[in-house]
Design a protein around this motif. Structure first.
Motif, short mmCIF file in Angstrom:
data_model
loop_
_atom_site.label_atom_id
_atom_site.label_comp_id
_atom_site.label_asym_id
_atom_site.label_seq_id
_atom_site.Cartn_x
_atom_site.Cartn_y
_atom_site.Cartn_z
N LEU A 152 0.86 -1.18 0.00
CA LEU A 152 0.00 0.00 0.00
C LEU A 152 0.90 1.23 0.00
CD1 LEU A 152 -2.72 1.52 0.33
CD2 LEU A 152 -2.40 1.30 2.82
N VAL B 38 0.83 5.24 0.51
CA VAL B 38 0.03 6.36 1.05
C VAL B 38 0.66 7.67 0.59
CG1 VAL B 38 -0.83 7.48 3.13
CG2 VAL B 38 -0.58 4.98 3.07
N SER C 241 0.67 9.81 -6.21
CA SER C 241 -0.60 9.38 -6.80
C SER C 241 -0.52 9.42 -8.32
CB SER C 241 -1.74 10.28 -6.31
OG SER C 241 -1.91 10.18 -4.91
N SER D 166 -9.93 10.93 -0.48
CA SER D 166 -8.47 11.00 -0.41
C SER D 166 -8.01 10.76 1.02
CB SER D 166 -7.98 12.37 -0.88
OG SER D 166 -8.25 13.37 0.10
N VAL D 167 -6.71 10.78 1.21
CA VAL D 167 -6.16 10.58 2.55
C VAL D 167 -6.58 11.70 3.50
CG1 VAL D 167 -3.97 11.76 2.06
CG2 VAL D 167 -4.04 9.97 3.81
N VAL E 106 -9.67 10.72 5.17
CA VAL E 106 -9.36 9.72 6.19
C VAL E 106 -8.84 10.40 7.46
CG1 VAL E 106 -7.88 7.74 6.75
CG2 VAL E 106 -8.90 7.93 4.47
N ALA F 139 -10.05 4.35 5.81
CA ALA F 139 -8.95 4.03 4.89
C ALA F 139 -9.42 3.04 3.84
CB ALA F 139 -7.77 3.45 5.67
N HIS F 140 -10.23 2.08 4.26
CA HIS F 140 -10.75 1.08 3.33
C HIS F 140 -11.55 1.73 2.19
CE1 HIS F 140 -12.31 -2.81 1.97
NE2 HIS F 140 -13.52 -2.26 1.98
N ALA G 53 -11.20 4.79 1.02
CA ALA G 53 -10.41 5.72 0.19
C ALA G 53 -9.32 5.04 -0.63
CB ALA G 53 -9.78 6.79 1.08
N ILE G 54 -8.93 3.84 -0.25
CA ILE G 54 -7.86 3.14 -0.97
C ILE G 54 -8.32 2.76 -2.38
CG2 ILE G 54 -6.56 0.97 -1.08
CD1 ILE G 54 -6.33 1.12 1.99
N ASP H 149 -1.69 -1.04 -4.18
CA ASP H 149 -2.82 -0.18 -3.83
C ASP H 149 -2.32 1.20 -3.40
OD1 ASP H 149 -4.31 -2.43 -4.32
OD2 ASP H 149 -4.76 -2.85 -2.21
N LEU I 224 -3.46 4.88 -1.32
CA LEU I 224 -4.32 5.81 -0.58
C LEU I 224 -3.91 7.19 -1.06
CD1 LEU I 224 -6.39 6.51 1.54
CD2 LEU I 224 -4.67 6.17 3.31
#
Length: 255
Positions: A35, A37, A46, A59-60, A63, A70-71, A73-74, A83, A85
């Protein structure tokens, strides 16, 4: 147990976001669940992962503010095989938005605790400054990976970063450690690089990673195509260097 690694350096232009994206891609190519971030308002990580930072449902920042999990937005099922975030310019508001929030420095840690078990490694691309976003990353992380360029001012500002790491370790995150110092845009042919190299060895010792990332045009081109260099130019020197880095990190951190 997932390893959470924050990539940070308060000096910009050292290849931090580029390294975050390409390390993520290289670890994914070695069958690690990754993941990434993006905690940098510039949103480069990104975009380098093929995500349009201007067109995010969540987006983060959502969050961090508790407006999304988080789930939720990922972003998954990306061609890059890891993956993300995502983050964008909205993060510039985070410093002010978090001022009146409870546990403002540990909000990322709390959010990641709900998804970390789904990954072998979580990489956090931090902003090039020591602000509340960086503090959130360091509070959530097990380790810090510091990319730096072998130039005259390479060590300038690092003492402040190392002091912050130590403060976070003593106050809220005793697990935090330096995972490695990564030399980027490396050109061993120049006398300046060799001189700075010696300074880094004397200063950091074993924390200095063996892998170096060379100056490579393919590495610079890849983000404009929304791809890691490991996908854009698989056999380039830059791509090969990031694969070597991934293997070194796997050995060093037992990923």
């Amino acid at each position: 147990m997932s390893q959470i690694i924050a990539l940070t350096n308060q000096k910009g232009g050292v290849g931090k976001s580029t390294s975050a994206v390409n390390l993520a891609a290289s670890l994914a190519s070695l069958d690690r669940r990754v993941l990434l971030v993006d905690l940098d308002p510039q949103g480069h990580a990104s975009m380098g992962s093929g995500i349009d930072k201007y067109d995010l449902d969540k987006s983060v920042l959502d969050v961090l503010l508790g407006e999304a999990s988080a789930h939720e937005a990922i972003i998954k099922n990306l061609p890059v095989n890891f993956d993300v975030l995502p983050g964008n310019g909205d993060l510039t508001a985070a410093e002010v938005e978090l001022l009146d929030r409870d546990e403002r420095q540990s909000r990322l840690s709390t959010a990641l605790s709900t998804v970390a078990e789904n990954y072998d490694v979580v990489l956090i691309d931090c902003p090039p400054s020591l602000n509340m976003l960086t503090v959130n990353a360091l509070t959530a992380a097990h380790g810090v990976l510091i990319p730096l360029q072998c130039e005259f001012y390479a060590l300038e500002g690092l003492s402040a970063l190392l002091d912050t790491v130590e403060q976070i370790k003593e106050s809220v995150n005793p697990e935090l450690a330096i995972s490695g110092i990564l030399r980027t845009m490396y050109d061993k042919r120049t006398s300046l690089t060799r001189e700075v190299d010696k300074q880094l060895r004397d200063f950091f010792g074993d924390a200095l990673l063996k892998t170096t990332i060379p100056r490579n045009v393919k590495v610079a081109e890849a983000p404009s195509h929304g791809l890691p260099v490991t996908h854009y130019a698989r056999f380039s020197r830059g791509s090969q260097a990031y694969r070597v880095l991934a293997k070194e990190m796997i050995r060093k951190l037992a990923l």
